[in-house]
Motif scaffolding. Structure first.
Motif, PDB file in Angstrom:
ATOM      1  N   LEU A 210       0.832  -1.198   0.000  1.00  0.00           N
ATOM      2  CA  LEU A 210       0.000   0.000   0.000  1.00  0.00           C
ATOM      3  C   LEU A 210       0.872   1.256   0.000  1.00  0.00           C
ATOM      4  CD1 LEU A 210      -2.904   1.124   0.208  1.00  0.00           C
ATOM      5  CD2 LEU A 210      -2.647   1.047   2.705  1.00  0.00           C
ATOM      6  N   THR A 211       0.689   2.111  -1.015  1.00  0.00           N
ATOM      7  CA  THR A 211       1.462   3.345  -1.123  1.00  0.00           C
ATOM      8  C   THR A 211       0.806   4.437  -0.293  1.00  0.00           C
ATOM      9  OG1 THR A 211       2.326   2.805  -3.308  1.00  0.00           O
ATOM     10  CG2 THR A 211       2.306   5.124  -2.697  1.00  0.00           C
ATOM     11  N   VAL A 212       1.631   5.120   0.518  1.00  0.00           N
ATOM     12  CA  VAL A 212       1.128   6.170   1.411  1.00  0.00           C
ATOM     13  C   VAL A 212       1.899   7.459   1.171  1.00  0.00           C
ATOM     14  CG1 VAL A 212       0.367   4.523   3.159  1.00  0.00           C
ATOM     15  CG2 VAL A 212       2.694   5.437   3.271  1.00  0.00           C
ATOM     16  N   TRP A 213       1.319   8.571   1.630  1.00  0.00           N
ATOM     17  CA  TRP A 213       1.865   9.912   1.343  1.00  0.00           C
ATOM     18  C   TRP A 213       1.714  10.794   2.570  1.00  0.00           C
ATOM     19  CZ3 TRP A 213       3.404  11.455  -3.774  1.00  0.00           C
ATOM     20  CH2 TRP A 213       3.726  12.809  -3.904  1.00  0.00           C
ATOM     21  N   ASN A 214       2.748  11.573   2.854  1.00  0.00           N
ATOM     22  CA  ASN A 214       2.670  12.605   3.879  1.00  0.00           C
ATOM     23  C   ASN A 214       3.059  13.920   3.228  1.00  0.00           C
ATOM     24  OD1 ASN A 214       3.630  14.503   5.952  1.00  0.00           O
ATOM     25  ND2 ASN A 214       3.363  12.824   7.391  1.00  0.00           N
ATOM     26  N   GLY A 215       2.059  14.785   3.007  1.00  0.00           N
ATOM     27  CA  GLY A 215       2.305  16.048   2.335  1.00  0.00           C
ATOM     28  C   GLY A 215       2.869  17.111   3.250  1.00  0.00           C
ATOM     29  N   THR A 216       2.627  17.000   4.548  1.00  0.00           N
ATOM     30  CA  THR A 216       3.112  18.012   5.491  1.00  0.00           C
ATOM     31  C   THR A 216       4.633  17.970   5.604  1.00  0.00           C
ATOM     32  OG1 THR A 216       1.057  17.868   6.767  1.00  0.00           O
ATOM     33  CG2 THR A 216       2.971  18.831   7.861  1.00  0.00           C
ATOM     34  N   VAL A 217       5.185  16.793   5.815  1.00  0.00           N
ATOM     35  CA  VAL A 217       6.633  16.643   5.904  1.00  0.00           C
ATOM     36  C   VAL A 217       7.242  16.499   4.515  1.00  0.00           C
ATOM     37  CG1 VAL A 217       8.509  15.228   6.870  1.00  0.00           C
ATOM     38  CG2 VAL A 217       6.427  15.619   8.195  1.00  0.00           C
ATOM     39  N   GLY A 218       6.522  15.811   3.626  1.00  0.00           N
ATOM     40  CA  GLY A 218       6.986  15.642   2.258  1.00  0.00           C
ATOM     41  C   GLY A 218       7.728  14.352   2.021  1.00  0.00           C
ATOM     42  N   TYR A 219       7.009  13.237   2.016  1.00  0.00           N
ATOM     43  CA  TYR A 219       7.608  11.949   1.680  1.00  0.00           C
ATOM     44  C   TYR A 219       6.493  10.978   1.315  1.00  0.00           C
ATOM     45  CZ  TYR A 219       6.114  10.329   6.337  1.00  0.00           C
ATOM     46  OH  TYR A 219       5.363   9.991   7.440  1.00  0.00           O
ATOM     47  N   ALA A 220       6.870   9.848   0.743  1.00  0.00           N
ATOM     48  CA  ALA A 220       5.912   8.799   0.402  1.00  0.00           C
ATOM     49  C   ALA A 220       6.631   7.461   0.516  1.00  0.00           C
ATOM     50  CB  ALA A 220       5.358   8.990  -1.004  1.00  0.00           C
ATOM     51  N   GLY A 221       5.867   6.395   0.517  1.00  0.00           N
ATOM     52  CA  GLY A 221       6.465   5.064   0.595  1.00  0.00           C
ATOM     53  C   GLY A 221       5.414   4.011   0.347  1.00  0.00           C
ATOM     54  N   THR A 222       5.861   2.777   0.256  1.00  0.00           N
ATOM     55  CA  THR A 222       4.949   1.656   0.035  1.00  0.00           C
ATOM     56  C   THR A 222       5.129   0.647   1.162  1.00  0.00           C
ATOM     57  OG1 THR A 222       4.988   1.976  -2.357  1.00  0.00           O
ATOM     58  CG2 THR A 222       4.258  -0.178  -1.551  1.00  0.00           C
ATOM     59  N   LEU A 223       4.065   0.398   1.898  1.00  0.00           N
ATOM     60  CA  LEU A 223       4.102  -0.495   3.049  1.00  0.00           C
ATOM     61  C   LEU A 223       3.927  -1.940   2.589  1.00  0.00           C
ATOM     62  CD1 LEU A 223       1.781   1.539   5.451  1.00  0.00           C
ATOM     63  CD2 LEU A 223       4.243   1.799   5.059  1.00  0.00           C
ATOM     64  N   ASP A 224       4.701  -2.849   3.178  1.00  0.00           N
ATOM     65  CA  ASP A 224       4.605  -4.253   2.797  1.00  0.00           C
ATOM     66  C   ASP A 224       3.236  -4.833   3.140  1.00  0.00           C
ATOM     67  OD1 ASP A 224       7.169  -4.344   1.795  1.00  0.00           O
ATOM     68  OD2 ASP A 224       8.057  -4.999   3.682  1.00  0.00           O
ATOM     69  N   LEU A 225       2.745  -4.532   4.333  1.00  0.00           N
ATOM     70  CA  LEU A 225       1.488  -5.158   4.762  1.00  0.00           C
ATOM     71  C   LEU A 225       0.865  -4.367   5.903  1.00  0.00           C
ATOM     72  CD1 LEU A 225      -0.304  -7.773   4.420  1.00  0.00           C
ATOM     73  CD2 LEU A 225       0.999  -8.723   6.346  1.00  0.00           C
ATOM     74  N   VAL A 226      -0.446  -4.238   5.852  1.00  0.00           N
ATOM     75  CA  VAL A 226      -1.244  -3.817   7.001  1.00  0.00           C
ATOM     76  C   VAL A 226      -2.156  -4.991   7.306  1.00  0.00           C
ATOM     77  CG1 VAL A 226      -2.874  -2.155   7.945  1.00  0.00           C
ATOM     78  CG2 VAL A 226      -1.172  -1.399   6.265  1.00  0.00           C
ATOM     79  N   ALA A 227      -2.152  -5.461   8.554  1.00  0.00           N
ATOM     80  CA  ALA A 227      -2.889  -6.679   8.880  1.00  0.00           C
ATOM     81  C   ALA A 227      -3.415  -6.624  10.311  1.00  0.00           C
ATOM     82  CB  ALA A 227      -1.990  -7.905   8.702  1.00  0.00           C
ATOM     83  N   SER A 228      -4.370  -7.471  10.571  1.00  0.00           N
ATOM     84  CA  SER A 228      -4.872  -7.666  11.925  1.00  0.00           C
ATOM     85  C   SER A 228      -4.256  -8.948  12.471  1.00  0.00           C
ATOM     86  CB  SER A 228      -6.399  -7.763  11.912  1.00  0.00           C
ATOM     87  OG  SER A 228      -6.886  -8.066  13.210  1.00  0.00           O
ATOM     88  N   ILE A 229      -3.614  -8.839  13.618  1.00  0.00           N
ATOM     89  CA  ILE A 229      -3.024  -9.998  14.289  1.00  0.00           C
ATOM     90  C   ILE A 229      -3.482  -9.964  15.742  1.00  0.00           C
ATOM     91  CG2 ILE A 229      -0.894 -11.151  15.007  1.00  0.00           C
ATOM     92  CD1 ILE A 229       0.493  -9.949  12.604  1.00  0.00           C
TER      93      ILE A 229
END
Length: 303
Positions: free
Chosen positions: A146-165
């Motif tokens: 999942l690709t995410v974005w932070n416009g306030t600080v200025g960066y983006a990235g792609t997370l491997d996994l978001v899950a419920s454990i």
């Protein structure tokens, strides 16, 4: 792993655009973290020396300068070859992990094909250990890659996994690791905490890369951040200590400023310019003073 669709490799490191037709705007999370200098000179030297010692041509090369130079030249990039091989292996393992998540989400996947790829490289044990960990922890994926974005600080990235454990939402980053002499998977680098907290602090997540559609980040209150070391003998999950997250977030923020100031300095123009000697002073221009000073003359050839 799947190449993030909005990521671009630039002269300033990996950067992200807002859409497929957009231009790169912000650095990736890993590019920001890479601003922290890591001295690998000792490791590079060790890898080169090891490559020389283990080269089967060494006994015949002893006493022959040209042959020794050939052995040394090929050993000099041993660290680079090791890094590239490790990166390729990491991509294969990440690809398999991603496909497992897609299957669990009921989406099209190539899990069987990715397992075959691992087997072809003698790495099937990574898939076996990952499957064991996935079942043992009863992972329930919510989103993968999942690709995410932070416009306030200025960066983006792609997370491997978001899950419920265990009923708790987790942001997860996979790290493919080698195995130590004790048979245990090698430990994670503490920098993974910066990577995880940067994901936690995202403001938006990608919906449609072609249209450039984003939505508010849903998992900014995830209580568990996990770095998961994927090895051939075991998979070990490590939780980022909640008490240290503010310090690691501030460190990440500071590294992002370093990245930004570096671009500003580069675009400001040449940092250095040539400087000639100073002009002669008035006293130097008038010549020596005092009684009967001599006057310099220029001799003429043949005069």
């Amino acid at each position: 792993m799947t190449q993030p669709q909005l990521a671009h490799q630039t002269e300033y490191g990996r950067m992200y655009a807002r859409s497929l037709s957009g231009v790169p705007e912000v650095p990736s999370i890993t590019t920001v973290i890479a601003q922290q200098n890591t001295d690998l000179s000792g490791w590079v030297g060790h890898m080169a020396a090891t490559a020389v010692i283990e080269d089967p041509r060494l006994p015949q090369a002893v006493g022959s300068r040209p042959q020794l130079k050939t052995v040394a030249k090929q050993a000099s990039n041993a660290a680079e070859r090791f890094r590239d091989d490790a990166a390729a292996r990491g991509d294969r393992v990440h690809n398999y992990a991603e496909q497992v998540g897609l299957r669990a989400l009921g989406r099209p996947h190539e899990m069987a094909q990715m397992r075959e790829v691992l087997a072809e490289h003698g790495e099937a044990a990574y898939a076996d250990r990952f499957d064991e960990w996935w079942d043992l922890f009863e992972v329930r994926p919510l989103a993968t890659e999942l690709t995410v974005w932070n416009g306030t600080v200025g960066y983006a990235g792609t997370l491997d996994l978001v899950a419920s454990i265990g009923g708790r939402t987790c942001i997860i980053d996979y790290k493919t690791k080698g195995t130590g002499r004790d048979g245990r998977v090698k430990p994670l680098d503490a920098k993974v905490v910066m990577q995880l907290v940067a994901g936690l602090k995202a403001e938006e997540s990608l919906v449609d890369p072609a249209a450039g559609t984003w939505e508010p980040w849903q998992y900014g209150d995830a209580p568990v951040l996990l770095g998961v070391a994927l090895g051939q003998t075991e998979v070990v999950a490590h939780q980022a200590n909640p008490q240290v997250l503010p310090e690691h977030w501030r460190k990440f923020w500071a590294l992002r400023q370093v990245w930004g100031y570096a671009q500003a300095a580069d675009s400001a123009g040449p940092a250095l310019r040539p400087l000639g000697p100073p002009p002669p002073t008035a006293s130097e221009q008038s010549g020596p003073r005092g009684g009967g000073g001599t006057t310099a003359t220029t001799a003429k050839v043949g005069g």
